[in-house]
Structures are given as C-alpha cells and as structure tokens.
Design an enzyme around this catalytic site. Structure first.
Site, mmCIF file in Angstrom:
data_model
loop_
_atom_site.group_PDB
_atom_site.id
_atom_site.type_symbol
_atom_site.label_atom_id
_atom_site.label_comp_id
_atom_site.label_asym_id
_atom_site.label_seq_id
_atom_site.Cartn_x
_atom_site.Cartn_y
_atom_site.Cartn_z
ATOM 1 N N GLU A 1 9.833 -26.838 52.363
ATOM 2 C CA GLU A 1 9.723 -27.102 50.834
ATOM 3 C C GLU A 1 9.470 -26.451 50.441
ATOM 4 O O GLU A 1 10.443 -25.581 49.671
ATOM 5 C CB GLU A 1 8.548 -28.275 50.729
ATOM 6 C CG GLU A 1 9.421 -29.271 49.214
ATOM 7 C CD GLU A 1 8.392 -29.778 48.268
ATOM 8 O OE1 GLU A 1 7.084 -29.827 49.543
ATOM 9 O OE2 GLU A 1 8.588 -29.774 47.128
ATOM 10 N N ARG B 1 -3.861 -29.098 58.531
ATOM 11 C CA ARG B 1 -3.973 -30.232 58.485
ATOM 12 C C ARG B 1 -4.123 -30.678 59.005
ATOM 13 O O ARG B 1 -4.527 -32.128 59.394
ATOM 14 C CB ARG B 1 -3.664 -30.512 56.735
ATOM 15 C CG ARG B 1 -4.493 -29.633 55.446
ATOM 16 C CD ARG B 1 -3.897 -29.574 54.458
ATOM 17 N NE ARG B 1 -2.318 -29.544 53.967
ATOM 18 C CZ ARG B 1 -2.141 -28.149 53.647
ATOM 19 N NH1 ARG B 1 -2.436 -27.616 53.610
ATOM 20 N NH2 ARG B 1 -0.743 -28.514 53.233
HETATM 21 P P1 AMP Z 1 8.134 -30.431 55.299
HETATM 22 O O1 AMP Z 1 8.126 -29.120 56.557
HETATM 23 O O2 AMP Z 1 9.020 -29.970 54.794
HETATM 24 O O3 AMP Z 1 8.463 -31.531 55.614
HETATM 25 O O4 AMP Z 1 6.705 -29.833 55.098
HETATM 26 C C1 AMP Z 1 5.526 -30.380 55.682
HETATM 27 C C2 AMP Z 1 4.481 -29.855 55.950
HETATM 28 O O5 AMP Z 1 4.079 -28.778 54.719
HETATM 29 C C3 AMP Z 1 3.221 -30.529 56.494
HETATM 30 O O6 AMP Z 1 2.506 -29.539 56.741
HETATM 31 C C4 AMP Z 1 2.375 -30.119 54.879
HETATM 32 O O7 AMP Z 1 0.963 -29.818 55.390
HETATM 33 C C5 AMP Z 1 3.376 -29.592 54.090
HETATM 34 N N1 AMP Z 1 3.693 -29.946 52.417
HETATM 35 C C6 AMP Z 1 4.882 -29.803 51.999
HETATM 36 N N2 AMP Z 1 5.374 -29.984 51.559
HETATM 37 C C7 AMP Z 1 3.849 -30.627 50.930
HETATM 38 C C8 AMP Z 1 3.154 -31.023 49.318
HETATM 39 N N3 AMP Z 1 4.202 -31.000 47.962
HETATM 40 N N4 AMP Z 1 1.951 -31.681 49.350
HETATM 41 C C9 AMP Z 1 1.115 -31.018 50.579
HETATM 42 N N5 AMP Z 1 2.026 -30.725 51.953
HETATM 43 C C10 AMP Z 1 2.658 -30.320 51.227
#
Ligand code: AMP
Length: 178
Positions: A103, A66
């Site tokens: 996450e 995205r």
């Molecule tokens: P993080 O590495 O934990 O900061 O996760 C960020 C990445 O995972 C981004 O590329 C987001 O597109 C996706 N992502 C993680 N958690 C979510 C969420 N709750 N909703 C949408 N996208 C998420």
C-alpha cells in the site's frame, strides 16, 4: 443483568489504534500492537485466526514483523514449527527472493531455501491484508520452495484494497473487515 460476551470485532475496535497519515499521508495505519499487548486479546486473535485451518497445515509462516507475533504464538499453540519470511538482507544463508508492492511502497521478501521440505503444507499469517502484495509474495516464495499453501490468516482485511481478489486461489480467513 448479564451482558453479551464481547465479539472479536468489538474487541478489535476497543483495543486497536488507527493512526492517520502513517507512515505517509493518506494512509490510515491499523496498529494492532495494543491487541498483542493484551493477554486476552493476543490469545483470542491467535486462536480465532487459525481455527478454520485446524488439521490442514504442517507449519506456520509468519511475515516480518508483526506476522511473527501471530505465527510464533500459533505454532507454539498447535505444536508446529514456524517459518520466518523476512525483508531483504536479514537471513544469513541462501535464500529465495521475491519483489512485491504494498500500500505504501515496494519491498523484497526472502525465505531460506532449505527451511521447508517439498510438499509441506504451510499456513501463512500476517496482521493486516491490504493490497495483498505482501502475502502474494509470500505465496510465491513458498511455492518456489516446494510448499503447498494451506491458507492465509490475517487479523484485519482492508476490504476496499481488494487483497483477497489477488489471492483467489487460496483460502483466506480474516477476523474483521475494515
Ligand atoms: P499489502 O501488501 O498491501 O497487503 O500490505 C500488507 C502488509 O503491510 C502487512 O504486513 C501489514 O502489516 C502492512 N500494512 C499495509 N497497510 C497497512 C495499514 N493500513 N495498516 C497497518 N498495516 C498495514
């Protein structure tokens, strides 16, 4: 009677979709695809996410998948190029590779070794900042490639997951805290 213009937060609340328990139980997935699909919405998030970084970057890096939407549009709008930071196994030539946690799982990001000239100032864009694992990985890859991080722009920041703390050395701009 004139109504006040819609704020960016109001626009994001109106257009984005929250999907409970996706992709796994307990995760509240913030789906921005309806914002991307809206002509005004897409223009507005791209313009506003890059605004604080005007004049400070040479190229924009997007994180698969995205982040590519935002980065390509922003690169076109600002007359810069775009770097694709991809999940493992997608890039055809020699790569730098970095493992990270997010996450809802773990992953590997890669960047072509020769996509960036040393010293290039790079703005990183993605849709959502959650734990900061993904952006942190992108920062490491870009730094290994010799780039300077101009900043990080995201549309949504999941405040309670504390991603910003992991990126404390960098300028992080989000359009909405959720
Ligand atoms: P993080 O590495 O934990 O900061 O996760 C960020 C990445 O995972 C981004 O590329 C987001 O597109 C996706 N992502 C993680 N958690 C979510 C969420 N709750 N909703 C949408 N996208 C998420």
């Amino acid at each position: 009677m004139n109504s006040a213009p819609e704020t960016i937060a109001e626009m994001l609340d109106r257009l984005s979709e929250i999907v409970p328990d996706y992709p796994s139980e307990g995760i509240s997935f913030k789906d921005l695809t309806p914002v991307f699909a809206d002509a005004q919405g897409l223009r507005r998030i791209v313009d506003e996410v890059i605004a604080p970084f005007a004049g400070t970057f040479d190229v924009i890096a997007g994180l698969e998948a995205r982040g590519f939407v935002l980065a390509a549009a922003a690169a076109y709008a600002t007359g810069t190029g775009m770097i694709t930071i991809r999940k493992a196994g997608k890039l055809p030539r020699a790569v730098h590779r970095d493992e990270y946690t997010l996450e809802y799982g773990t992953g590997v990001l890669e960047i072509h070794r020769d996509d960036i000239a040393p010293g290039t100032r790079v703005l990183i864009l993605d849709d959502v900042l959650a734990t900061g694992g993904t952006v942190g990985s992108a920062v490491r890859l870009l730094e290994i490639a010799g780039a300077k991080i101009a900043g990080i722009g995201v549309v949504l920041e999941l405040d309670e997951l504390g991603g910003r703390k992991k990126l404390a050395e960098h300028k992080v701009h989000s359009l909405q805290l959720v």
